[in-house]
Design an enzyme around this catalytic site. Structure first.
Site, PDB file in Angstrom:
ATOM      1  CD  GLU A   1      59.847  -2.698  24.813  1.00 20.88           C
ATOM      2  OE1 GLU A   1      60.041  -1.782  25.631  1.00 20.88           O
ATOM      3  OE2 GLU A   1      60.358  -2.709  23.685  1.00 20.88           O
TER       4      GLU A   1
ATOM      5  CG  ASP B   1      63.715  -2.104  26.246  1.00 26.77           C
ATOM      6  OD1 ASP B   1      63.779  -2.469  27.449  1.00 26.77           O
ATOM      7  OD2 ASP B   1      63.823  -2.879  25.279  1.00 26.77           O
TER       8      ASP B   1
ATOM      9  CG  ASP C   1      64.536   1.071  22.686  1.00 26.29           C
ATOM     10  OD1 ASP C   1      63.328   1.144  23.033  1.00 26.29           O
ATOM     11  OD2 ASP C   1      65.071  -0.007  22.352  1.00 26.29           O
TER      12      ASP C   1
END
Ligand code: 0RA
Length: 665
Positions: A453, A526, A528
């Site tokens: 990503e 990530d 998150d």
């Protein structure tokens, strides 16, 4: 000698399907109650008995059911002509069938010269029915319209009773042969008017006399949908079952019936009925949220399964009208291509019924309407009905068109996917995306592909990797993240296309897993919310388009650490809050001094060395192999979070509020 099939055959030829008087008529053998003079040797009917399949298709149950249809069709013709509004069909315990109607009654007047009644003619001469009917729309005489004379010929026994002109009349037949002249046996009130045909099919001709309740009920139901105001009562005395059919709404009820277990896109079907140039045109249709089309086209109540001119008229008008409206309403922009016929037929349930005086049935099975004049008439009625509906129901119109646009996008996606496969096989590996940092190893067994990503994380990964066997493809998260990325939009996306090309296996139907260029494909995002979102999108994409990647165990999720815990020179990584706490406690026991804790907000915060150690080095990393369950969950989550329905999304967020918060620490 008392049966037609034992008669001397004077003429032979199949074509002689016509009543023929044989001069030397034999006498009735057993108590027939008729004399030599009035025995008409029914050569035509004999032909029917000799080659029944020429007239009714088969002698299995299909053919058997045809006998019932033939009789009922004649009654329905009376209803279409406006002279009949109920029919009662009964199967008796001995498989005899009785059909009663309140039509005009078969004419009973005598024909001078032949000395035969009209009724006897209708029942013994092939195709004689029409001569007496004259004009109007007819079900019988259409597709299988061979006339009741064929039913008579193929019945061991048949009784016809007529109530008309103040009298009651009856005539009896065996294998088509009259057992006596038509006889008046009583009086009738006008309210009793009608015809009763009762027949026992000939067991020596049919394989079985076992009528199927459901098959017949289905047909009667259809007849009632197609003939407004007609009531058919169907009684099965063998099993003591009974149905009554009557549909106030006609074909609108038919459409609602077909859609009864479906989620409809708009509540009220579009409907119109018009009489134009002597042709009655009726259209009813309604969209549902599916991909299939259920459109049925009838001409004079006959299901024309091969379509024809009424189908052409309907389809043309549907596509044109929806396109015109979409342009006018700004739903289609100037740059957008028109909706295609396929697009506007996805999730469409439609009944088109035309009634015309002289239907022409074409094709091998005579199941296509050929009357060219019907096309513009159906088109006109369809366009008018639809335009009015769209004008009067703008929100329904919007929902209808959203359904069509969804179909258009799916079609475009399929086209792109196909194109991609074609290009892939044409160039085979030569079109690897520029952003791909490939590995030097050529044996796929040993190769890994990291889907990373973001460009910056991609940059770190490129530096961190072992370039001999690890390839990196950075995916720009923002692009994936835009809007509610639908699958088809994803396929139009450069990043996704790069990924498909890099994997080398194609997509969808053309997928070939043996062409996979990397034994392991690792998603590295990530830790998150955005990362988990992108992971969900990717998993969903693979699940829907490359399921083999998952089922054959090639797809993995990389596990970057959440924390770096340092004390002096020693560095450890923690993959959860709990691990972090344990590490801190251990370091605290071992030595005094500062303990440094770094929380990684993204892959980009790790230097290449750290990324290698924690996430990419096969000797030290942890990776999760995804299975179908993960993907199914992702798919559901995707639908829930990205779909059009608000209620389930709200429920999902409420239910998972805690885990969502955890992702967002
Ligand atoms: C020929 C002419 C007319 C009606 C029928 C036949 C007729 C046939 C059947 C078979 C079952 N029920 C039926 N009802 C009517 C027209 C009669 C007229 O013009 O009065």
């Amino acid at each position: 000698m008392s049966t037609a099939d034992e008669m001397p055959n004077g003429r032979g030829g199949e074509g002689a399907a016509r009543l023929q008087v044989v001069k030397q008529a034999p006498k009735a053998g057993r108590g027939g109650g008729y004399t030599a003079e009035n025995i008409q040797v029914l050569e035509g009917l004999e032909a029917v008995r000799r080659r029944p399949s020429m007239y009714i298709g088969t002698t299995d149950t299909r053919g058997l059911h045809h006998l019932v249809y033939e009789v009922v069709d004649n009654s329905v013709d009376e209803a279409l002509a406006g002279h009949c509004d109920w029919i009662v069909a009964t199967i008796h315990a001995d498989n005899r069938v009785t059909v009663i109607d309140n039509g005009r009654g078969i004419p009973v007047d005598m024909h001078k010269g032949t000395g035969k009644s009209a009724l006897e003619t209708v029942l013994t001469v092939l195709h004689a029915g029409g001569k007496f009917g004259g004009g109007g729309y007819k079900v019988s005489g259409g597709l299988h319209g061979v006339g009741v004379s064929v039913v008579n010929a193929l019945s061991e026994h048949l009784v016809a009773e007529v109530r008309r002109d103040g009298g009651r009349y009856v005539q009896e037949f065996r294998k088509g042969i009259p057992q006596a002249k038509l006889r008046r046996f009583g009086t009738s009130e006008p309210s009793e008017r009608g015809t009763t045909i009762s027949f026992l099919a000939d067991a020596t001709i049919f394989d079985s006399l076992d009528f199927d309740f459901t098959t017949l009920a289905q047909r009667f139901r259809e007849m009632c949908y197609l003939t407004k105001g007609l009531r058919i009562r169907f009684v099965d005395e063998r099993t003591d079952r009974e149905y009554s059919f009557y549909f106030e709404g006609g074909i609108v009820s038919f459409v609602r019936h077909l859609n009864k277990n479906r989620q409809v896109v708009h509540a009220k079907p579009v409907y119109a009925e018009r009489q134009l140039n002597g042709v009655n045109v009726e259209v009813a249709f309604q969209y549902f949220d599916g991909q299939t089309e259920s459109a049925y086209f009838f001409a004079n109540n006959i299901n024309t399964i091969d379509g024809g001119t009424h189908q052409t008229g309907f389809r043309t008008a549907l596509t044109r009208t929806l396109n015109e409206y979409s342009r006018k309403a700004g739903i289609l922009k100037d740059a957008d291509p028109n909706l295609t016929g396929e697009d506007v037929r996805e999730g469409l349930t439609a009944i088109i019924s035309v009634k015309l005086p002289e239907p022409q049935f074409e094709g091998q099975t005579k199941t296509r309407l050929g009357n060219a004049e019907v096309t513009p008439l159906v088109a006109q009625v369809t366009a008018e009905a639809l335009n009015q509906y769209l004008e009067e129901n703008p929100s329904d119109a919007r929902r209808m068109l959203e359904q069509c646009l969804r179909a258009a996008r799916a079609r475009e996606a399929a086209r792109k996917a196909k194109e991609l496969v074609i290009r892939k096989s044409a160039l085979d590996g030569m079109t690897l995306p520029g952003k791909l940092a490939d590995c030097s190893e050529k044996n796929p067994e040993l190769c890994e592909l990291y889907l990373v990503e973001g460009d910056s994380a991609g940059g770190s990964a490129k530096q961190a990797r072992d370039r001999r066997f690890q390839a990196i493809l950075p995916l720009r998260g923002k692009i994936l993240n835009v809007e509610r990325a639908r699958m088809d939009r994803m396929l139009g996306n450069e990043e996704i296309r790069a990924m498909i090309t890099a994997l080398g296996i194609g997509i969808g139907d053309g997928l070939d897993i043996t062409k996979l260029r990397y034994n392991r494909v690792l998603l590295m995002t990530d830790a998150d919310v955005d990362g988990s979102h992108i992971r969900t999108l990717l998993l969903t994409f693979f699940f829907r388009n490359m399921p083999q990647l998952i089922t054959e165990g090639h797809l993995f999720i990389a596990q970057p650490p959440l924390f770096r815990v340092q004390s002096g020179r020693e560095i450890q990584y923690a993959y959860s809050d709990h691990e972090r706490d344990v590490l801190v406690a251990e370091f605290g026991k071992k030595r005094k001094g500062e303990i440094g804790i770094q929380r990684y907000k993204g892959l980009g915060e790790m230097n290449p060395e750290q990324l290698w150690d924690t996430t990419m080095n096969p000797a030290t990393r942890t990776i999760l192999r995804t299975d179908l369950q993960d993907a199914v969950v992702a798919d559901e989550v995707f639908d829930t979070l990205m779909g059009d329905q608000v209620a389930p999304r709200k429920k999902f967020i409420q239910t998972h509020a805690r885990s969502v918060r955890n992702l967002d620490v």
